[in-house]
Each structure stands twice: as structure tokens, then as C-alpha cells.
Design a protein around this motif. Structure first.
Motif, PDB file in Angstrom:
ATOM      1  N   GLN A 107     -40.890 -27.802  28.192  1.00 42.65           N
ATOM      2  CA  GLN A 107     -40.574 -28.186  29.577  1.00 42.65           C
ATOM      3  C   GLN A 107     -39.699 -29.435  29.615  1.00 42.65           C
ATOM      4  OE1 GLN A 107     -44.751 -27.954  31.091  1.00 42.65           O
ATOM      5  NE2 GLN A 107     -43.709 -27.035  32.846  1.00 42.65           N
ATOM      6  N   LEU A 108     -39.965 -30.391  28.739  1.00 45.63           N
ATOM      7  CA  LEU A 108     -39.158 -31.608  28.681  1.00 45.63           C
ATOM      8  C   LEU A 108     -37.703 -31.257  28.362  1.00 45.63           C
ATOM      9  CD1 LEU A 108     -38.887 -34.765  28.529  1.00 45.63           C
ATOM     10  CD2 LEU A 108     -39.300 -34.503  26.078  1.00 45.63           C
ATOM     11  N   ILE A 109     -37.510 -30.405  27.393  1.00 41.93           N
ATOM     12  CA  ILE A 109     -36.150 -30.054  26.982  1.00 41.93           C
ATOM     13  C   ILE A 109     -35.446 -29.244  28.065  1.00 41.93           C
ATOM     14  CG2 ILE A 109     -34.813 -28.743  25.268  1.00 41.93           C
ATOM     15  CD1 ILE A 109     -36.999 -29.757  23.246  1.00 41.93           C
ATOM     16  N   GLU A 110     -36.161 -28.333  28.711  1.00 39.12           N
ATOM     17  CA  GLU A 110     -35.560 -27.585  29.820  1.00 39.12           C
ATOM     18  C   GLU A 110     -35.183 -28.531  30.962  1.00 39.12           C
ATOM     19  OE1 GLU A 110     -38.249 -24.402  30.805  1.00 39.12           O
ATOM     20  OE2 GLU A 110     -37.767 -23.305  28.977  1.00 39.12           O
ATOM     21  N   MET A 111     -36.052 -29.499  31.255  1.00 35.13           N
ATOM     22  CA  MET A 111     -35.745 -30.480  32.304  1.00 35.13           C
ATOM     23  C   MET A 111     -34.528 -31.300  31.900  1.00 35.13           C
ATOM     24  SD  MET A 111     -36.689 -31.607  35.327  1.00 35.13           S
ATOM     25  CE  MET A 111     -38.387 -31.126  35.558  1.00 35.13           C
ATOM     26  N   HIS A 112     -34.444 -31.646  30.641  1.00 32.86           N
ATOM     27  CA  HIS A 112     -33.293 -32.409  30.152  1.00 32.86           C
ATOM     28  C   HIS A 112     -32.005 -31.618  30.362  1.00 32.86           C
ATOM     29  CE1 HIS A 112     -31.012 -35.222  27.684  1.00 32.86           C
ATOM     30  NE2 HIS A 112     -30.457 -34.153  27.128  1.00 32.86           N
ATOM     31  N   LEU A 113     -32.015 -30.369  29.947  1.00 34.50           N
ATOM     32  CA  LEU A 113     -30.807 -29.549  30.017  1.00 34.50           C
ATOM     33  C   LEU A 113     -30.379 -29.242  31.448  1.00 34.50           C
ATOM     34  CD1 LEU A 113     -31.565 -27.071  27.111  1.00 34.50           C
ATOM     35  CD2 LEU A 113     -29.939 -28.980  27.095  1.00 34.50           C
ATOM     36  N   THR A 114     -31.343 -29.047  32.330  1.00 34.58           N
ATOM     37  CA  THR A 114     -30.997 -28.657  33.702  1.00 34.58           C
ATOM     38  C   THR A 114     -30.828 -29.828  34.665  1.00 34.58           C
ATOM     39  OG1 THR A 114     -33.335 -28.325  34.276  1.00 34.58           O
ATOM     40  CG2 THR A 114     -32.103 -26.397  33.485  1.00 34.58           C
ATOM     41  N   ARG A 115     -31.486 -30.962  34.397  1.00 34.22           N
ATOM     42  CA  ARG A 115     -31.463 -32.043  35.381  1.00 34.22           C
ATOM     43  C   ARG A 115     -31.098 -33.422  34.847  1.00 34.22           C
ATOM     44  NH1 ARG A 115     -34.794 -30.896  39.930  1.00 34.22           N
ATOM     45  NH2 ARG A 115     -33.766 -32.687  40.848  1.00 34.22           N
ATOM     46  N   ASN A 116     -31.391 -33.704  33.572  1.00 35.63           N
ATOM     47  CA  ASN A 116     -31.287 -35.083  33.091  1.00 35.63           C
ATOM     48  C   ASN A 116     -30.131 -35.367  32.151  1.00 35.63           C
ATOM     49  OD1 ASN A 116     -33.602 -35.741  34.540  1.00 35.63           O
ATOM     50  ND2 ASN A 116     -34.933 -35.288  32.826  1.00 35.63           N
ATOM     51  N   GLU A 117     -29.588 -34.349  31.530  1.00 36.95           N
ATOM     52  CA  GLU A 117     -28.571 -34.555  30.495  1.00 36.95           C
ATOM     53  C   GLU A 117     -27.404 -35.402  30.999  1.00 36.95           C
ATOM     54  OE1 GLU A 117     -26.652 -31.818  27.028  1.00 36.95           O
ATOM     55  OE2 GLU A 117     -26.735 -30.935  29.038  1.00 36.95           O
ATOM     56  N   SER A 118     -26.948 -35.136  32.197  1.00 36.59           N
ATOM     57  CA  SER A 118     -25.802 -35.892  32.729  1.00 36.59           C
ATOM     58  C   SER A 118     -26.170 -37.332  33.071  1.00 36.59           C
ATOM     59  CB  SER A 118     -25.229 -35.192  33.958  1.00 36.59           C
ATOM     60  OG  SER A 118     -26.187 -35.168  34.994  1.00 36.59           O
ATOM     61  N   LEU A 119     -27.457 -37.599  33.255  1.00 40.59           N
ATOM     62  CA  LEU A 119     -27.888 -38.958  33.594  1.00 40.59           C
ATOM     63  C   LEU A 119     -27.971 -39.874  32.378  1.00 40.59           C
ATOM     64  CD1 LEU A 119     -30.779 -38.171  36.108  1.00 40.59           C
ATOM     65  CD2 LEU A 119     -28.439 -38.888  36.647  1.00 40.59           C
ATOM     66  N   VAL A 120     -28.325 -39.311  31.238  1.00 40.85           N
ATOM     67  CA  VAL A 120     -28.521 -40.147  30.051  1.00 40.85           C
ATOM     68  C   VAL A 120     -27.473 -39.934  28.975  1.00 40.85           C
ATOM     69  CG1 VAL A 120     -30.993 -40.457  30.406  1.00 40.85           C
ATOM     70  CG2 VAL A 120     -30.196 -38.542  29.037  1.00 40.85           C
ATOM     71  N   GLY A 121     -26.806 -38.798  28.999  1.00 39.32           N
ATOM     72  CA  GLY A 121     -25.757 -38.538  28.017  1.00 39.32           C
ATOM     73  C   GLY A 121     -26.284 -38.571  26.601  1.00 39.32           C
ATOM     74  N   ASN A 122     -25.365 -38.791  25.675  1.00 42.49           N
ATOM     75  CA  ASN A 122     -25.711 -38.859  24.259  1.00 42.49           C
ATOM     76  C   ASN A 122     -25.191 -40.178  23.722  1.00 42.49           C
ATOM     77  OD1 ASN A 122     -26.233 -38.530  21.584  1.00 42.49           O
ATOM     78  ND2 ASN A 122     -24.857 -36.807  21.283  1.00 42.49           N
ATOM     79  N   ASN A 123     -26.081 -41.032  23.313  1.00 37.45           N
ATOM     80  CA  ASN A 123     -25.681 -42.357  22.830  1.00 37.45           C
ATOM     81  C   ASN A 123     -25.269 -42.379  21.371  1.00 37.45           C
ATOM     82  OD1 ASN A 123     -26.170 -43.497  25.275  1.00 37.45           O
ATOM     83  ND2 ASN A 123     -28.187 -44.282  24.758  1.00 37.45           N
ATOM     84  N   ASP A 124     -25.555 -41.319  20.626  1.00 38.84           N
ATOM     85  CA  ASP A 124     -25.297 -41.341  19.191  1.00 38.84           C
ATOM     86  C   ASP A 124     -24.120 -40.447  18.838  1.00 38.84           C
ATOM     87  OD1 ASP A 124     -25.447 -41.814  16.495  1.00 38.84           O
ATOM     88  OD2 ASP A 124     -27.054 -40.370  16.174  1.00 38.84           O
ATOM     89  N   ASP A 125     -22.929 -41.011  18.864  1.00 39.23           N
ATOM     90  CA  ASP A 125     -21.735 -40.273  18.477  1.00 39.23           C
ATOM     91  C   ASP A 125     -21.371 -40.536  17.029  1.00 39.23           C
ATOM     92  OD1 ASP A 125     -21.404 -39.132  20.982  1.00 39.23           O
ATOM     93  OD2 ASP A 125     -20.235 -40.828  21.723  1.00 39.23           O
ATOM     94  N   SER A 126     -22.147 -41.347  16.324  1.00 40.12           N
ATOM     95  CA  SER A 126     -21.794 -41.724  14.952  1.00 40.12           C
ATOM     96  C   SER A 126     -21.750 -40.513  14.029  1.00 40.12           C
ATOM     97  CB  SER A 126     -22.766 -42.768  14.411  1.00 40.12           C
ATOM     98  OG  SER A 126     -24.083 -42.264  14.426  1.00 40.12           O
TER      99      SER A 126
END
Length: 176
Positions: A107-126
């Protein structure tokens, strides 16, 4: 960033806080999440929450990172062998999806993909910065395939088939 104070808590207390974070962020998008249910579920003072995390976004990033570490399988065979094998990527995506589907983090991952991903982005581009263009493209395609399958599991076989076709194009096997 999660504080060393939190990381140095006894495992039982840290687990209780992680469970409260997981519950809140699995049932509420980050924009609607609140500290009150977390501290109540974890049985900690509100001040302790801010002693452990800068804010809700920090707490969210922490628990999402825990989830990814717990279920993520790395695609590193290509780097180790200097080959590009599309089937390795397909297998890893399939295994990752299966891991999510059977995980208490689903559920956490589904919530991330549908609602939160754009809010937190990805901080690790290394890691992405060290990849070749083909490896980077395969990584992006892998993440998109995972997202599409988790959001709509009925399309799994179609998504995996298109993913495989795209990877074969990257490998120089196939036609556009």
C-alpha cells in the motif's frame, strides 16, 4: 534527514515507530498525512517525532527508503559482466513486482506511485550518473514498467512484453 538519535533507538521502539509511519503513509497521501496519528500509533511524544525527523516529508522519505531496501533487488549483473541482457532486466522487474505484491509495503508503494512520487522525487541520482546511456534507458524503462504493473496488475503480461521488446531494441535485437 533521519537523526542518529532515531537510528540509535532500541530496535523494538524503532520498529514501533516504523509501523506507525507505514500505517499513516500507506493510508494517506503525504499532502494529507499528519503527525498526530503517527505519534499516537508509536506511543511517543510529538516532540520526540521532531527529535527523530525534520518533518513529515523526512519521515516519509525514511520509511519509503526502508521499504525499497527491504524489497528491492538490484540489477547489477550487467555492470559486473559488461553485457546487456534484456531477460535479466525482465526477470528483475518481475521479481520486484512479485516482492511488492507480497510485501506489507504494498500500500505504501502504491500510494507513492499514485500520489507522492511527484512530491518527493528521487534524491539519489548518483547511481544513475554512473550508468551508460543504454543502462540508464533500461533503468528508466524498468521503473516505468514496475509502476504500470503495480498500478494496474491486470496489464502485467502486456507491460512485460512491451518492456522486453524495448529492451531488445536497446540490445540491437529487433525492429522499431
Amino acid at each position: 534527514m533521519v537523526t542518529t538519535t532515531f537510528l540509535n533507538l532500541n530496535p523494538e521502539k524503532r520498529t514501533k515507530i516504523q509501523e506507525a509511519l507505514l500505517t499513516e503513509f500507506s493510508t494517506h497521501p503525504l499532502a494529507e498525512a499528519q503527525v498526530a496519528p503517527i505519534v499516537k500509533g508509536a506511543r511517543i511524544a510529538r516532540g520526540a517525532f521532531y527529535k527523530y525527523f525534520d518533518d513529515l516529508t523526512d519521515a516519509y522519505r525514511y520509511i519509503y527508503g526502508v521499504a525499497m531496501k527491504d524489497i528491492h533487488t538490484r540489477i547489477d549483473q550487467e555492470v559486473a559482466t559488461q553485457t546487456f541482457n534484456p531477460e535479466v532486466y525482465v526477470q528483475q522487474v518481475s521479481s520486484f513486482v512479485d516482492g511488492v505484491m507480497s510485501s506489507h509495503y504494498r500500500q505504501l508503494i502504491e500510494m507513492h506511485l499514485t500520489r507522492n512520487e511527484s512530491l518527493v522525487g528521487n534524491n539519489d541520482d548518483s547511481q544513475a550518473d554512473r550508468l551508460s546511456s543504454r543502462e540508464w534507458a533500461a533503468m528508466i524503462l524498468s521503473h516505468e514498467a514496475i509502476k504500470q504493473i503495480l498500478i494496474n496488475p491486470d496489464r502485467r503480461e502486456m507491460v512485460l512484453s512491451r518492456f522486453r521488446d524495448a529492451l531488445n531494441l536497446l540490445a540491437g535485437k529487433g525492429n522499431i
